[in-house]
Scaffold this motif. Structure first.
Motif, PDB file in Angstrom:
ATOM      1  N   SER A 113      48.862   0.515  49.493  1.00  0.00           N
ATOM      2  CA  SER A 113      50.221   0.624  48.965  1.00  0.00           C
ATOM      3  C   SER A 113      50.379  -0.180  47.691  1.00  0.00           C
ATOM      4  CB  SER A 113      51.246   0.148  49.997  1.00  0.00           C
ATOM      5  OG  SER A 113      51.122  -1.245  50.229  1.00  0.00           O
ATOM      6  N   ALA A 114      51.276   0.300  46.846  1.00  0.00           N
ATOM      7  CA  ALA A 114      51.614  -0.399  45.605  1.00  0.00           C
ATOM      8  C   ALA A 114      53.125  -0.431  45.467  1.00  0.00           C
ATOM      9  CB  ALA A 114      50.994   0.302  44.396  1.00  0.00           C
ATOM     10  N   VAL A 115      53.639  -1.554  44.996  1.00  0.00           N
ATOM     11  CA  VAL A 115      55.068  -1.729  44.743  1.00  0.00           C
ATOM     12  C   VAL A 115      55.221  -2.182  43.294  1.00  0.00           C
ATOM     13  CG1 VAL A 115      57.181  -2.942  45.394  1.00  0.00           C
ATOM     14  CG2 VAL A 115      55.489  -2.362  47.148  1.00  0.00           C
ATOM     15  N   VAL A 116      56.068  -1.488  42.548  1.00  0.00           N
ATOM     16  CA  VAL A 116      56.283  -1.797  41.136  1.00  0.00           C
ATOM     17  C   VAL A 116      57.762  -2.085  40.907  1.00  0.00           C
ATOM     18  CG1 VAL A 116      56.039  -0.996  38.754  1.00  0.00           C
ATOM     19  CG2 VAL A 116      54.383  -0.256  40.488  1.00  0.00           C
ATOM     20  N   TYR A 117      58.061  -3.199  40.238  1.00  0.00           N
ATOM     21  CA  TYR A 117      59.427  -3.547  39.853  1.00  0.00           C
ATOM     22  C   TYR A 117      59.554  -3.472  38.337  1.00  0.00           C
ATOM     23  CZ  TYR A 117      59.835  -5.695  44.516  1.00  0.00           C
ATOM     24  OH  TYR A 117      59.854  -5.921  45.856  1.00  0.00           O
ATOM     25  N   GLY A 118      60.761  -3.181  37.870  1.00  0.00           N
ATOM     26  CA  GLY A 118      60.990  -3.198  36.430  1.00  0.00           C
ATOM     27  C   GLY A 118      62.206  -2.395  36.049  1.00  0.00           C
ATOM     28  N   THR A 119      62.540  -2.478  34.777  1.00  0.00           N
ATOM     29  CA  THR A 119      63.647  -1.699  34.219  1.00  0.00           C
ATOM     30  C   THR A 119      63.060  -0.590  33.361  1.00  0.00           C
ATOM     31  OG1 THR A 119      65.068  -3.658  34.169  1.00  0.00           O
ATOM     32  CG2 THR A 119      65.747  -1.766  32.838  1.00  0.00           C
ATOM     33  N   PRO A 120      63.154   0.660  33.807  1.00  0.00           N
ATOM     34  CA  PRO A 120      62.554   1.751  33.038  1.00  0.00           C
ATOM     35  C   PRO A 120      63.362   2.099  31.799  1.00  0.00           C
ATOM     36  CG  PRO A 120      63.649   2.628  34.967  1.00  0.00           C
ATOM     37  CD  PRO A 120      63.760   1.137  35.058  1.00  0.00           C
ATOM     38  N   ARG A 121      62.687   2.776  30.899  1.00  0.00           N
ATOM     39  CA  ARG A 121      63.310   3.238  29.658  1.00  0.00           C
ATOM     40  C   ARG A 121      63.427   4.750  29.695  1.00  0.00           C
ATOM     41  NH1 ARG A 121      60.648   4.915  24.892  1.00  0.00           N
ATOM     42  NH2 ARG A 121      58.668   4.236  25.850  1.00  0.00           N
ATOM     43  N   ALA A 122      64.627   5.266  29.425  1.00  0.00           N
ATOM     44  CA  ALA A 122      64.828   6.714  29.371  1.00  0.00           C
ATOM     45  C   ALA A 122      64.204   7.260  28.098  1.00  0.00           C
ATOM     46  CB  ALA A 122      66.314   7.047  29.426  1.00  0.00           C
ATOM     47  N   LEU A 123      63.426   8.328  28.214  1.00  0.00           N
ATOM     48  CA  LEU A 123      62.785   8.954  27.064  1.00  0.00           C
ATOM     49  C   LEU A 123      63.702  10.040  26.520  1.00  0.00           C
ATOM     50  CD1 LEU A 123      59.113   9.268  28.349  1.00  0.00           C
ATOM     51  CD2 LEU A 123      60.190   7.388  27.101  1.00  0.00           C
ATOM     52  N   THR A 124      63.975   9.963  25.229  1.00  0.00           N
ATOM     53  CA  THR A 124      64.841  10.963  24.587  1.00  0.00           C
ATOM     54  C   THR A 124      64.132  11.699  23.464  1.00  0.00           C
ATOM     55  OG1 THR A 124      65.724   9.236  23.120  1.00  0.00           O
ATOM     56  CG2 THR A 124      66.942   9.685  25.162  1.00  0.00           C
ATOM     57  N   ASP A 125      63.154  11.079  22.826  1.00  0.00           N
ATOM     58  CA  ASP A 125      62.419  11.731  21.752  1.00  0.00           C
ATOM     59  C   ASP A 125      61.542  12.839  22.326  1.00  0.00           C
ATOM     60  OD1 ASP A 125      59.635  11.696  20.038  1.00  0.00           O
ATOM     61  OD2 ASP A 125      61.413  11.459  18.772  1.00  0.00           O
ATOM     62  N   PRO A 126      61.585  14.050  21.773  1.00  0.00           N
ATOM     63  CA  PRO A 126      60.778  15.160  22.301  1.00  0.00           C
ATOM     64  C   PRO A 126      59.285  14.844  22.380  1.00  0.00           C
ATOM     65  CG  PRO A 126      62.422  16.003  20.786  1.00  0.00           C
ATOM     66  CD  PRO A 126      62.488  14.511  20.688  1.00  0.00           C
ATOM     67  N   ALA A 127      58.761  14.136  21.379  1.00  0.00           N
ATOM     68  CA  ALA A 127      57.336  13.800  21.401  1.00  0.00           C
ATOM     69  C   ALA A 127      57.016  12.871  22.563  1.00  0.00           C
ATOM     70  CB  ALA A 127      56.933  13.165  20.074  1.00  0.00           C
ATOM     71  N   ASP A 128      57.896  11.894  22.823  1.00  0.00           N
ATOM     72  CA  ASP A 128      57.688  10.987  23.955  1.00  0.00           C
ATOM     73  C   ASP A 128      57.775  11.751  25.272  1.00  0.00           C
ATOM     74  OD1 ASP A 128      57.391   8.851  22.240  1.00  0.00           O
ATOM     75  OD2 ASP A 128      59.490   8.207  22.408  1.00  0.00           O
ATOM     76  N   LYS A 129      58.695  12.696  25.336  1.00  0.00           N
ATOM     77  CA  LYS A 129      58.833  13.494  26.557  1.00  0.00           C
ATOM     78  C   LYS A 129      57.574  14.314  26.815  1.00  0.00           C
ATOM     79  CE  LYS A 129      63.770  14.127  27.398  1.00  0.00           C
ATOM     80  NZ  LYS A 129      64.815  15.147  27.660  1.00  0.00           N
ATOM     81  N   LEU A 130      57.021  14.893  25.773  1.00  0.00           N
ATOM     82  CA  LEU A 130      55.800  15.682  25.933  1.00  0.00           C
ATOM     83  C   LEU A 130      54.633  14.810  26.390  1.00  0.00           C
ATOM     84  CD1 LEU A 130      55.978  18.095  22.861  1.00  0.00           C
ATOM     85  CD2 LEU A 130      56.220  18.709  25.287  1.00  0.00           C
ATOM     86  N   THR A 131      54.548  13.600  25.856  1.00  0.00           N
ATOM     87  CA  THR A 131      53.503  12.672  26.289  1.00  0.00           C
ATOM     88  C   THR A 131      53.636  12.371  27.772  1.00  0.00           C
ATOM     89  OG1 THR A 131      53.319  11.641  24.103  1.00  0.00           O
ATOM     90  CG2 THR A 131      52.569  10.348  25.990  1.00  0.00           C
ATOM     91  N   ALA A 132      54.883  12.123  28.217  1.00  0.00           N
ATOM     92  CA  ALA A 132      55.117  11.832  29.628  1.00  0.00           C
ATOM     93  C   ALA A 132      54.830  13.040  30.499  1.00  0.00           C
ATOM     94  CB  ALA A 132      56.563  11.371  29.819  1.00  0.00           C
ATOM     95  N   LEU A 133      55.267  14.213  30.067  1.00  0.00           N
ATOM     96  CA  LEU A 133      55.045  15.423  30.853  1.00  0.00           C
ATOM     97  C   LEU A 133      53.562  15.745  30.973  1.00  0.00           C
ATOM     98  CD1 LEU A 133      57.961  17.695  29.600  1.00  0.00           C
ATOM     99  CD2 LEU A 133      57.678  16.758  31.902  1.00  0.00           C
ATOM    100  N   GLN A 134      52.821  15.493  29.910  1.00  0.00           N
ATOM    101  CA  GLN A 134      51.378  15.725  29.972  1.00  0.00           C
ATOM    102  C   GLN A 134      50.737  14.779  30.994  1.00  0.00           C
ATOM    103  OE1 GLN A 134      49.295  15.457  26.252  1.00  0.00           O
ATOM    104  NE2 GLN A 134      47.351  16.115  27.125  1.00  0.00           N
ATOM    105  N   ALA A 135      51.154  13.521  30.981  1.00  0.00           N
ATOM    106  CA  ALA A 135      50.598  12.558  31.935  1.00  0.00           C
ATOM    107  C   ALA A 135      50.919  12.959  33.372  1.00  0.00           C
ATOM    108  CB  ALA A 135      51.149  11.163  31.646  1.00  0.00           C
ATOM    109  N   ILE A 136      52.133  13.422  33.614  1.00  0.00           N
ATOM    110  CA  ILE A 136      52.534  13.821  34.969  1.00  0.00           C
ATOM    111  C   ILE A 136      51.805  15.085  35.388  1.00  0.00           C
ATOM    112  CG2 ILE A 136      54.484  14.623  36.364  1.00  0.00           C
ATOM    113  CD1 ILE A 136      56.265  12.788  34.580  1.00  0.00           C
ATOM    114  N   THR A 137      51.727  16.076  34.491  1.00  0.00           N
ATOM    115  CA  THR A 137      51.051  17.333  34.809  1.00  0.00           C
ATOM    116  C   THR A 137      49.578  17.108  35.112  1.00  0.00           C
ATOM    117  OG1 THR A 137      52.578  18.562  33.393  1.00  0.00           O
ATOM    118  CG2 THR A 137      50.527  19.650  33.970  1.00  0.00           C
TER     119      THR A 137
END
Length: 213
Positions: free
Chosen positions: A105-129
């Motif tokens: 098991s892993a537990v992660v704490y933190g304050t996430p940052r919302a991604l709004t830039d299309p390029a950042d979103k594509l980077t995140a979506l690629q990582a998830i996919t």
């Protein structure tokens, strides 16, 4: 080169400390082998724990959902807790007290940052996919601007995390080992089945190699 996790008051393992792992590589392994994380967030004063798709790139965990999801909207404005757990076995002991689970098991704490830039979103979506279906990103139609706008993505740094692992047989009381009671581990495994085609799949479209793998 492996690096160590930096423990905080929230991530320091206090109970059964020998199960704690301090190497950051152990954190990556638990996250990378998972499919669904659980996002803990407070929405309108009420705690919620939401199953969430995710992916990792370096020391960033990306969380995916709809822009209509209150958990993701709220998560960008406050600290959250994300957990990933693998059940590897049920530990059957000679006494009720010493029954347990083999797990990672892993537990992660933190304050996430919302991604709004299309390029950042594509980077995140690629990582998830690529996390969920390795090799699928290059086979897909790219997201449209409308689809990107309807997708919520959070980036959570892996700065504050803990890892705990239990493996092996039961640990019974010494006097109980002589009891005529079966003890051991019932392994738990998750496996993919054969790909099932969409009923509307065009004739002659084969299953790509990255899915058969």
């Amino acid at each position: 080169m492996s690096t160590l996790l930096s423990p905080t008051e929230r991530t320091r393992v206090r109970r059964i400390r020998e199960r704690a792992r301090s190497d950051r590589a152990d954190l990556y392994a638990v996250l990378d082998e998972g499919v669904v994380c659980h996002l803990g967030v407070v929405v309108d004063g009420t705690p919620r724990v939401i199953p969430t798709a995710y992916g990792r790139s370096g020391d960033t965990l990306y969380l995916h959902g709809s822009t209509g999801a209150a958990s993701l909207r709220s998560g960008a404005a406050q600290e959250v807790c994300v957990t990933v757990t693998h059940l590897d076995g049920i530990v059957v002991a000679r006494s009720l007290f010493h029954h347990s689970l083999n797990y990672r098991s892993a537990v992660v704490y933190g304050t996430p940052r919302a991604l709004t830039d299309p390029a950042d979103k594509l980077t995140a979506l690629q990582a998830i996919t690529e996390h969920l279906v390795p090799g699928q990103w290059d086979a897909l139609r790219p997201p449209s601007p409308k689809e990107l706008a309807a997708t919520a993505l959070l980036a959570l740094p892996l700065d504050e995390a803990s890892v705990k692992i239990r493996q092996g047989p039961p640990t019974d009381e010494e006097e109980d080992y002589a009891l005529p009671v079966w003890a051991g581990v019932l392994p738990v495994r998750q496996a993919f089945g054969a790909p099932e085609p969409d009923p509307r799949l065009r004739p002659g479209v084969p299953v790509p190699p990255h899915l058969t793998r």
